[in-house]
Write a protein that holds these residues in place. Structure first.
Motif, PDB file in Angstrom:
ATOM      1  N   ALA A 280       6.923  77.174 -15.314  1.00 38.50           N
ATOM      2  CA  ALA A 280       5.776  76.993 -13.910  1.00 38.50           C
ATOM      3  C   ALA A 280       5.177  78.779 -13.609  1.00 38.50           C
ATOM      4  O   ALA A 280       5.433  79.627 -13.750  1.00 38.50           O
ATOM      5  N   MET A 281       3.825  78.215 -13.698  1.00 38.59           N
ATOM      6  CA  MET A 281       2.968  78.924 -13.183  1.00 38.59           C
ATOM      7  C   MET A 281       3.466  80.272 -11.498  1.00 38.59           C
ATOM      8  O   MET A 281       3.154  79.404 -11.213  1.00 38.59           O
ATOM      9  N   GLU A 286       1.606  75.279 -10.916  1.00 41.00           N
ATOM     10  CA  GLU A 286       1.776  73.824 -12.007  1.00 41.00           C
ATOM     11  C   GLU A 286       2.773  74.415 -13.414  1.00 41.00           C
ATOM     12  O   GLU A 286       2.571  75.741 -13.940  1.00 41.00           O
ATOM     13  N   PRO A 287       2.707  73.571 -13.709  1.00 45.99           N
ATOM     14  CA  PRO A 287       3.466  73.585 -14.762  1.00 45.99           C
ATOM     15  C   PRO A 287       2.739  74.845 -15.938  1.00 45.99           C
ATOM     16  O   PRO A 287       1.514  74.147 -16.051  1.00 45.99           O
ATOM     17  N   ASN A 335      -4.442  77.146 -18.605  1.00 50.09           N
ATOM     18  CA  ASN A 335      -3.659  77.171 -17.815  1.00 50.09           C
ATOM     19  C   ASN A 335      -4.094  78.165 -16.753  1.00 50.09           C
ATOM     20  O   ASN A 335      -4.273  79.368 -16.523  1.00 50.09           O
ATOM     21  N   PRO A 336      -5.687  77.397 -15.847  1.00 49.55           N
ATOM     22  CA  PRO A 336      -6.405  78.414 -15.289  1.00 49.55           C
ATOM     23  C   PRO A 336      -5.640  78.628 -13.935  1.00 49.55           C
ATOM     24  O   PRO A 336      -4.426  77.893 -12.949  1.00 49.55           O
ATOM     25  N   ASP A 342       2.655  85.380 -16.078  1.00 52.63           N
ATOM     26  CA  ASP A 342       3.103  83.998 -16.759  1.00 52.63           C
ATOM     27  C   ASP A 342       2.689  84.326 -18.326  1.00 52.63           C
ATOM     28  O   ASP A 342       3.653  83.647 -19.316  1.00 52.63           O
ATOM     29  N   PHE A 343       1.565  84.402 -18.966  1.00 56.23           N
ATOM     30  CA  PHE A 343       1.663  84.454 -20.268  1.00 56.23           C
ATOM     31  C   PHE A 343       2.524  85.588 -21.110  1.00 56.23           C
ATOM     32  O   PHE A 343       3.111  85.152 -21.881  1.00 56.23           O
ATOM     33  N   VAL A 344       3.127  86.375 -20.656  1.00 54.95           N
ATOM     34  CA  VAL A 344       4.230  87.044 -20.800  1.00 54.95           C
ATOM     35  C   VAL A 344       5.474  86.728 -21.337  1.00 54.95           C
ATOM     36  O   VAL A 344       6.673  86.649 -22.242  1.00 54.95           O
TER      37      VAL A 344
END
Length: 570
Positions: A280-281, A286-287, A335-336, A342-344
């Motif tokens: 999740a972010m 959010e997922p 993924n707004p 989160d990306f890593v």
């Protein structure tokens, strides 16, 4: 009355000339190729013709030179290194070579091209095609750096080798390239070439090029489908905005996915592939959804070599940076509200360490920290993240231009060096013959030892880069194994009589005398190169390591596990 004069030698010569004229007839050639039995191996005479073409190709810059000239008008001194068989064949073929094809051959040539490019045809189909997954068969072709058995290149080799002169071979090759251009323009897949697979760097370059063409067609089709799907999503979302009913839009036939921002606003996710489990972010909870990403460049061995030289000369890693930036943009679109962490966590999990949450609140996203390299000032990932804009992969500038790549390949096929083309065809056809012969001869206690000696010799010569210098020997070896299949009793008899037979014995005996010299020379001068199946070391070669850089496996740009096959798209 005097008896009629009869010259036996003249009669034999006339019969031989009639046979050669029949063989040079295109109609006869087409009939013989169409009649090839599924269990028969390529004839030694065809392998020899390709060997002669290699010799002739050494005196021509490109295949086009055979089309614009006779291709056989070299001085006698240039033939000094050729065998008696090669010189005789070239001299006899010079007159015919200047003529090329007759006007009446056109219809037959068209039918030959159609048979070669017909996906549903049984043209030159071999029983071996149904057993291509066998490791030993695939390995031997790779040991020789040849095209896989049953592939388009192998069929092409048998067709081109059936022509009697290098110029006719070149003229037919030009027709093949024209047909490849037509297939590309009409978006047709080349038959007997894998669809959607990256180039096999252990096969010959010709096969790799054809793989790229088919792969580009598959990529373009996927890109069109993804673009149409994204446009449909945008239209549906626009309609929902006008009606101000997001809940109804989410329940529409076209599934729309939204992410909730910190302010509670619902933002449409674009370019989504699938939801990532247990992720999740960090900022919004959010997922996380894996985005559809651009596929990397298709690298053949010649492009890898050129790119290696560029990197060593300039130190540029531009291709890897471009791929990373593209992935970041696609991730932001899917993924707004996401952040670099989160990306890593999705793209390179080893660069993220989670804190101990044993006494914390399990309902909130886990916290942690980036690796030391990610925290360094001026880190490449952070710089790229700050410049990345939310943009689905299908709306980005392409990292790999399929049209440009294929046009370059087709131009290369037109201008390919003659000797290089014919050598790849020669080795590929040689490989098919040995692959088909092995199950027939390996279990024969009397012939298996000699067969494997012949096979090992071919591998040693091809891996040692001496193929073009040992054409006569390779043809001699192939003719021997062909005789082992067709006339085994003659081979066995000759094997027993070889050591004490006079040098003026029959052809088979002389051949075994010659093989003795060949194999002894190999033992003195060659160290056997282990085959793929015999190499135990798993350490990648420098070229393999370099190609991994553009395959999403380099530690510099990514460490995540491989994505599912359907997770990438140009």
């Amino acid at each position: 009355m005097a008896a009629p004069f009869y010259d036996e030698n003249l009669f034999i010569l006339k019969a031989k000339q009639d046979q050669e004229a029949k063989a040079s007839d295109v109609g006869y050639l087409v009939e013989s190729l169409n009649a090839v039995d599924v269990n028969s191996i390529p004839r030694a005479s065809i392998v020899k013709q390709l060997a002669l073409a290699i010799e002739a190709g050494k005196r021509a810059k490109t295949v086009k030179d055979f089309v614009t000239s006779s291709g056989s008008s070299s001085p006698v001194r240039e033939r000094g290194g050729l065998s008696l068989f090669a010189v005789k064949s070239l001299v006899l073929g010079e007159k015919e070579d200047k003529l090329g094809f007759d006007s009446g051959d056109e219809e037959k040539l068209v039918s030959l091209i159609n048979a070669l490019f017909n996906v549903d045809s049984n043209f030159l189909i071999r029983m071996i095609v149904s057993d291509l997954e066998s490791p030993s068969k695939a390995s031997f072709a790779k040991d020789l750096h040849a095209a896989p058995p049953g592939s388009f290149v192998v069929k092409l080799a048998e067709v081109i080798g059936s022509f009697t002169t290098p110029r006719r071979m070149a003229l037919f090759w030009c027709r093949v390239v024209d047909e490849l251009r037509r297939f590309w323009s009409e978006e047709k897949q080349i038959p007997c070439i894998p669809v959607g697979e990256n180039p096999d760097l252990k096969s010959c370059l010709l096969h790799q090029w054809l793989q790229v063409i088919n792969c580009c067609l598959a990529r373009k089709a996927r890109c069109v489908a993804a673009s149409e799907a994204l446009d449909a999503v945008m239209r549906q979302a626009s309609s929902a905005d006008e009606e101000s009913d997001v809940s109804e839009a989410m329940a529409s036939p076209i599934s729309l996915l939204y992410a909730k921002s910190n302010t509670g606003e619902l933002i449409l996710r674009l370019g989504v592939n699938h939801q990532v489990e247990n992720l999740a972010m960090l900022e919004t909870g959010e997922p996380v959804y894996a985005p559809i990403t651009q596929e990397g460049p298709l690298l053949t061995e010649d492009l890898i070599r050129e790119t290696e030289e560029l990197v060593l000369r300039t130190g540029s890693m531009g291709a890897g940076c471009s791929q990373l930036l593209s992935d970041m943009q696609a991730f932001k679109a899917a993924n707004p509200g996401c952040i670099l962490e989160d990306f890593v966590r999705w793209h390179s999990p080893p660069d993220w360490t989670e804190n101990d949450t044993s006494s914390g609140d399990d309902s909130s996203p886990p916290r942690g920290q980036l690796s030391i390299r990610m925290q360094k000032e001026g880190n490449l990932w952070r710089e790229l993240w700050e410049t990345a804009k939310p943009l689905p992969a299908v709306k980005q500038a392409p990292l790999f231009d399929e049209d440009l790549a294929v046009e370059g390949i087709l131009n290369s096929l037109e201008d390919i060096p003659a000797a290089e083309l014919f050598e790849q065809l020669f080795v590929s056809l040689l490989s098919l013959g040995f692959v088909m012969l092995e199950p027939m001869l390996a279990s024969n206690d009397d012939l298996s030892k000699l067969f494997f000696e012949c096979k090992d010799y071919v591998v040693a010569i091809c891996q040692g880069g001496a193929c073009s210098d040992k054409l006569d020997d390779l043809c001699q070896v192939y003719e021997t194994v062909e005789t082992m299949l067709l006339r085994p009793e003659e081979v066995l008899r000759s094997m027993k009589q070889t050591e004490d037979s006079p040098s003026n014995g029959n052809e088979t005996k002389r051949r075994f005398k010659r093989l003795g010299f060949i194999f002894r020379g190999k033992e003195r001068n060659q160290k056997r190169v282990p085959s793929d199946t015999e190499q135990k070391s798993t350490e990648p070669s420098p070229r393999q390591s370099f190609s991994m850089l553009f395959d999403g496996k380099s530690s510099l740009f990514a460490k995540r596990p491989p994505r599912p096959d359907n997770a990438t798209l140009v």
